[in-house]
Design an enzyme around this catalytic site. Structure first.
Site, mmCIF file in Angstrom:
data_model
loop_
_atom_site.group_PDB
_atom_site.id
_atom_site.type_symbol
_atom_site.label_atom_id
_atom_site.label_comp_id
_atom_site.label_asym_id
_atom_site.label_seq_id
_atom_site.Cartn_x
_atom_site.Cartn_y
_atom_site.Cartn_z
ATOM 1 N N HIS A 57 48.686 62.034 36.404
ATOM 2 C CA HIS A 57 47.298 62.443 36.196
ATOM 3 C C HIS A 57 46.384 61.434 36.892
ATOM 4 C CE1 HIS A 57 48.614 65.354 33.234
ATOM 5 N NE2 HIS A 57 49.262 64.394 32.588
ATOM 6 N N ALA A 76 48.187 61.865 27.003
ATOM 7 C CA ALA A 76 48.932 61.455 28.190
ATOM 8 C C ALA A 76 48.074 60.725 29.226
ATOM 9 C CB ALA A 76 49.574 62.677 28.836
#
Length: 252
Positions: free
Chosen positions: A203, A119
């Site tokens: 993130h 990810a």
């Protein structure tokens, strides 16, 4: 044509199967018989609910796209069967002793353990931490409270500390932290936040050292049919498989 054994018939498995091009999924395994039968029929792959029989099927590589538990239970068996493995559930490698045992098995049997980018982005250059001084290495993950099965009316920090501690407290949110730590060769400092105004999993990576500094931010759209999974994570496995037999290697 590379032949693939797929461990896990969930959403990520479907993304991989739908993207078959220069590889072919010939065998699939899942603990739910009805699910693996339906998956096998849809994608023309031999279905298995017995893992030993699944491993005995002639395939070039096994792709784990199931869970940390599945990776922990089966990765060693895959290597001992003389096959390479792609591990999506990288949180399984947070156990240093287990990881060391897997690596030693792979080394002795001349097999490969592939860790997809998942990810995030930038794992290739994060690996310079193995040979270069790093002064700051922080992962800040922000999620909507619903994806963490919590409620909140304002931005709230849930965790601040080392990756290995985050693994113990939040085992379902460890893959990115563990991938970064393995790539760099040192534990990343982790901040886990929940924010009711954030509709994606975000993130942020802060990376500084003698090379200079880098800031990476990724806001992931959910995978089709499963909001708990990042679509980028599924695509990263698909890209890895498509390039396994490419003589031109980029970023490694």
């Amino acid at each position: 044509m590379i032949t693939v054994g797929l461990l896990g018939c969930g959403n990520i498995g479907r993304v991989i199967a739908a993207g078959q091009e220069n590889f072919k999924i010939t065998a699939v395994y899942d603990v739910v018989p009805a699910r693996v039968e339906a998956f096998g029929k849809e994608f023309d792959a031999k279905p298995f609910s017995d893992f030993t029989a699944f491993l005995a099927e002639p395939t070039d590589i096994i792709v784990e796209a199931a869970s940390v538990l599945a990776a922990t239970e089966h990765a060693q068996e895959v290597l001992e069967a003389g096959k390479d493995i792609v591990i999506m559930s990288v949180g399984a490698l947070a156990d240093i002793e287990y990881r060391s045992r897997l690596i030693e098995t792979a080394r002795q049997l001349k097999r490969k353990i592939h860790i997809p980018s998942g990810a995030i982005m930038g794992l290739d250059n994060i690996s310079i931490g193995q040979i270069s001084r790093i002064d700051k290495f922080v992962l800040r993950t922000t999620k909507n409270p619903a994806s963490l099965a919590r409620e909140a009316t304002e931005r709230t920090q849930l965790f601040s500390g080392k990756a290995h501690d985050c693994v113990r407290q939040y085992p379902k949110n460890t893959n990115v932290a563990e991938s970064l730590s393995i790539a760099c060769g040192r534990d990343v400092d982790v901040e886990l936040w929940m924010d009711p105004n954030e509709d994606r999993n975000m993130h942020e990576i802060f990376f500084e050292g003698e090379f200079g500094e880098a800031y990476i931010r990724v806001r992931n759209l959910p995978s089709p049919d499963n909001p708990a999974t990042s679509y980028l994570a599924a695509l990263s496995i698909l890209t890895l498989l498509k390039n396994l037999d490419n003589p031109l290697v980029i970023g490694a």
